[in-house]
Design a protein around this motif. Structure first.
Motif, mmCIF file in Angstrom:
data_model
loop_
_atom_site.group_PDB
_atom_site.id
_atom_site.type_symbol
_atom_site.label_atom_id
_atom_site.label_comp_id
_atom_site.label_asym_id
_atom_site.label_seq_id
_atom_site.Cartn_x
_atom_site.Cartn_y
_atom_site.Cartn_z
ATOM 1 N N TYR A 92 41.819 47.859 79.421
ATOM 2 C CA TYR A 92 41.321 48.612 78.282
ATOM 3 C C TYR A 92 41.581 47.852 76.988
ATOM 4 C CZ TYR A 92 40.612 52.819 81.085
ATOM 5 O OH TYR A 92 40.158 53.720 82.005
ATOM 6 N N THR A 93 40.688 48.080 76.015
ATOM 7 C CA THR A 93 40.915 47.565 74.679
ATOM 8 C C THR A 93 41.800 48.536 73.906
ATOM 9 O OG1 THR A 93 39.021 48.718 73.743
ATOM 10 C CG2 THR A 93 38.625 46.517 74.669
ATOM 11 N N GLU A 94 42.197 48.124 72.716
ATOM 12 C CA GLU A 94 42.837 49.043 71.782
ATOM 13 C C GLU A 94 41.745 49.913 71.135
ATOM 14 O OE1 GLU A 94 46.092 49.444 71.263
ATOM 15 O OE2 GLU A 94 46.426 47.966 72.856
ATOM 16 N N PRO A 95 42.086 51.108 70.634
ATOM 17 C CA PRO A 95 41.070 51.930 69.965
ATOM 18 C C PRO A 95 40.576 51.260 68.682
ATOM 19 C CG PRO A 95 43.251 52.851 69.637
ATOM 20 C CD PRO A 95 43.402 51.760 70.658
ATOM 21 N N SER A 96 39.377 51.608 68.269
ATOM 22 C CA SER A 96 38.776 51.090 67.051
ATOM 23 C C SER A 96 38.659 52.218 66.035
ATOM 24 C CB SER A 96 37.396 50.506 67.354
ATOM 25 O OG SER A 96 36.748 50.077 66.187
ATOM 26 N N THR A 97 38.992 51.949 64.776
ATOM 27 C CA THR A 97 38.969 52.978 63.739
ATOM 28 C C THR A 97 38.157 52.512 62.533
ATOM 29 O OG1 THR A 97 41.030 52.160 62.781
ATOM 30 C CG2 THR A 97 41.209 53.903 64.426
ATOM 31 N N VAL A 98 37.594 53.471 61.812
ATOM 32 C CA VAL A 98 36.815 53.202 60.605
ATOM 33 C C VAL A 98 37.317 54.096 59.479
ATOM 34 C CG1 VAL A 98 34.551 53.322 59.516
ATOM 35 C CG2 VAL A 98 34.749 52.479 61.848
ATOM 36 N N HIS A 99 37.530 53.509 58.299
ATOM 37 C CA HIS A 99 37.850 54.243 57.079
ATOM 38 C C HIS A 99 36.674 54.072 56.119
ATOM 39 C CE1 HIS A 99 42.338 53.362 58.113
ATOM 40 N NE2 HIS A 99 41.831 54.322 58.864
ATOM 41 N N SER A 100 36.107 55.169 55.663
ATOM 42 C CA SER A 100 34.909 55.121 54.839
ATOM 43 C C SER A 100 35.151 55.794 53.493
ATOM 44 C CB SER A 100 33.747 55.811 55.564
ATOM 45 O OG SER A 100 32.598 55.854 54.759
ATOM 46 N N PHE A 101 34.679 55.150 52.416
ATOM 47 C CA PHE A 101 34.781 55.675 51.054
ATOM 48 C C PHE A 101 33.363 55.724 50.466
ATOM 49 C CE2 PHE A 101 38.480 53.256 52.231
ATOM 50 C CZ PHE A 101 39.562 54.033 51.841
ATOM 51 N N GLU A 102 32.971 56.863 49.901
ATOM 52 C CA GLU A 102 31.614 57.008 49.374
ATOM 53 C C GLU A 102 31.629 57.760 48.050
ATOM 54 O OE1 GLU A 102 27.266 58.951 50.615
ATOM 55 O OE2 GLU A 102 28.868 58.736 52.121
ATOM 56 N N LEU A 103 30.900 57.215 47.072
ATOM 57 C CA LEU A 103 30.739 57.823 45.755
ATOM 58 C C LEU A 103 29.253 57.973 45.490
ATOM 59 C CD1 LEU A 103 31.954 58.743 43.017
ATOM 60 C CD2 LEU A 103 31.740 56.355 42.261
ATOM 61 N N GLY A 104 28.814 59.195 45.137
ATOM 62 C CA GLY A 104 27.390 59.402 44.978
ATOM 63 C C GLY A 104 27.027 60.380 43.891
ATOM 64 N N VAL A 105 25.750 60.368 43.530
ATOM 65 C CA VAL A 105 25.174 61.281 42.540
ATOM 66 C C VAL A 105 23.895 61.854 43.123
ATOM 67 C CG1 VAL A 105 24.164 61.511 40.244
ATOM 68 C CG2 VAL A 105 26.120 59.996 40.582
ATOM 69 N N LYS A 106 23.736 63.180 42.997
ATOM 70 C CA LYS A 106 22.510 63.856 43.421
ATOM 71 C C LYS A 106 21.932 64.589 42.220
ATOM 72 C CE LYS A 106 23.944 64.555 48.240
ATOM 73 N NZ LYS A 106 22.879 63.721 48.825
ATOM 74 N N SER A 107 20.607 64.471 42.025
ATOM 75 C CA SER A 107 20.021 65.073 40.823
ATOM 76 C C SER A 107 18.570 65.452 41.057
ATOM 77 C CB SER A 107 20.103 64.094 39.644
ATOM 78 O OG SER A 107 19.335 62.926 39.907
ATOM 79 N N GLU A 108 18.155 66.487 40.350
ATOM 80 C CA GLU A 108 16.750 66.870 40.234
ATOM 81 C C GLU A 108 16.443 67.023 38.752
ATOM 82 O OE1 GLU A 108 15.458 70.126 42.572
ATOM 83 O OE2 GLU A 108 16.110 69.239 44.480
ATOM 84 N N LEU A 109 15.440 66.276 38.289
ATOM 85 C CA LEU A 109 15.169 66.168 36.866
ATOM 86 C C LEU A 109 13.735 66.586 36.560
ATOM 87 C CD1 LEU A 109 16.768 62.620 36.445
ATOM 88 C CD2 LEU A 109 17.908 64.836 36.137
ATOM 89 N N ALA A 110 13.416 66.611 35.256
ATOM 90 C CA ALA A 110 12.056 66.879 34.765
ATOM 91 C C ALA A 110 11.456 68.107 35.425
ATOM 92 C CB ALA A 110 11.166 65.651 34.980
ATOM 93 N N ASP A 111 12.176 69.218 35.304
ATOM 94 C CA ASP A 111 11.710 70.489 35.844
ATOM 95 C C ASP A 111 11.460 70.383 37.351
ATOM 96 O OD1 ASP A 111 11.109 73.175 35.675
ATOM 97 O OD2 ASP A 111 8.970 72.813 35.260
ATOM 98 N N HIS A 112 12.376 69.722 38.043
ATOM 99 C CA HIS A 112 12.356 69.583 39.502
ATOM 100 C C HIS A 112 11.155 68.796 40.025
ATOM 101 C CE1 HIS A 112 15.756 72.365 40.000
ATOM 102 N NE2 HIS A 112 15.199 73.057 39.020
ATOM 103 N N THR A 113 10.578 67.933 39.197
ATOM 104 C CA THR A 113 9.498 67.070 39.671
ATOM 105 C C THR A 113 10.017 65.688 40.062
ATOM 106 O OG1 THR A 113 9.000 66.283 37.428
ATOM 107 C CG2 THR A 113 7.823 68.244 38.203
ATOM 108 N N VAL A 114 11.262 65.388 39.725
ATOM 109 C CA VAL A 114 11.874 64.095 40.061
ATOM 110 C C VAL A 114 13.186 64.343 40.789
ATOM 111 C CG1 VAL A 114 12.845 61.946 39.151
ATOM 112 C CG2 VAL A 114 10.813 62.949 38.080
#
Length: 315
Positions: A92-114
């Motif tokens: 068997y192999t050793e276990p594999s691990t992942v550390h993830s970091f995420e920074l984001g922006v969500k937006s709806e603009l111009a009267d929800h047309t963009v």
């Protein structure tokens, strides 16, 4: 917080009945596999492993306005110890691990047309489980490779200038790095030497998608809609120890539907449509592999394909 526990065990018969043949490759961390040893034999014939790991996740979000928000997320995951059935060491192999970091922006603009969504992320992949062929294509060893760092940017946007017409676009940029990987076993003839560096697989520098959806006619019996989409990817490697990548390509797909067809007194809606994928009949690879020779082999994506769909939605 997620906690996982993995219990694995494997038993395989030795070739030639219940006796191992003389080993072809003696250079393994646990020494040579002697010929004539009975099976089961630890660790070659009946290995087992137990692994418990906690995977935390945390996120924080803030709304600047009802239509603009930002977030930061930290998450982890793991892959349990792996075992190659076609292995000479059967370890068997050793276990594999992942550390993830995420920074984001969500937006709806111009009267929800963009709609504009942006994200930047970084992943740290520890003890990646990698594989290498030894004496044949069916004899594969799993091993833990050096740490992989992957960073990227994601964009997703849409614009609706008028009712019924929408333009969409999405793109991803990826960058990955890893220290040179040393093969733990001698490479077969025709492949790179034992000190050859592996490639990061399934990691194109960019992918992109562009589409447009238009309501071409609204009638008493339903709404006619047409959608055209183009999807593309940069070149990428399908196999880590092969120097021939999958070439970049673009595909164009289209769909024509008649939707919102009133059906029944319950307010149900019927949609029927016809679609065509790979309209330009592009010939493209999805997998490329190099065998000793050198000879390149691979598989192709589907050619131009037509089809029909039907869907019913009810309240």
């Amino acid at each position: 917080l997620r906690v996982g526990k993995d219990d694995k065990s494997a038993v395989r018969p030795a070739s030639g009945g219940d006796v191992w043949p003389v080993a072809t490759y003696p250079a393994f961390p646990n020494g040579p596999i002697s010929g004539g040893l009975p099976c089961p034999q630890t660790p070659q014939c009946s290995p087992s492993v137990t692994h418990t790991q906690a995977s935390p996740m945390a996120a924080i979000a803030y709304k600047f306005t009802p239509d603009v928000s930002t977030y930061f997320r930290f998450s982890t995951g793991y892959q349990a110890p792996g075992l190659s059935v076609g292995s000479q060491t059967f370890k068997y192999t050793e276990p594999s691990t992942v550390h993830s970091f995420e920074l984001g922006v969500k937006s709806e603009l111009a009267d929800h047309t963009v709609r504009l969504n942006l994200a930047a992320f970084f992943e740290r992949w520890l003890d990646q489980i990698e594989s290498i062929q030894t004496v044949s294509s069916s004899t594969t060893e799993f091993f833990n490779a050096p740490r992989i760092n992957i960073s990227g940017l994601e964009f997703d946007g849409a614009y609706a200038p008028v009712a019924g017409l929408t333009f969409e676009a999405a793109a991803t940029y990826l960058h990955g790095s890893q220290a040179a990987v040393t093969n733990p076993v001698p490479a077969p003839a025709g492949f790179p030497a034992t000190s050859a560096a592996f490639h990061l697989v399934a990691l194109p520098t960019w992918t992109a998608s562009f589409g447009v959806t238009d309501e071409i006619a609204r009638t008493s019996y339903g709404v006619w809609r047409v959608n055209v989409q183009a999807n593309g990817t940069a070149s990428y490697y399908a196999v880590p120890n092969v120097d021939v990548p999958v070439a970049s390509y673009w595909l164009v797909n289209g769909k024509l539907v008649l939707g919102d067809i009133p059906l029944g007194s319950t307010g149900g809606r019927l949609e029927v449509g016809a679609f065509a994928n790979n309209i330009l009949n592009k010939s493209y690879n999805t997998f490329v592999y190099q065998i000793p020779g050198p000879i390149t082999a691979g598989s192709y994506g589907p050619p131009r394909m037509y089809g029909a769909s039907i869907a019913f939605k009810y309240k």
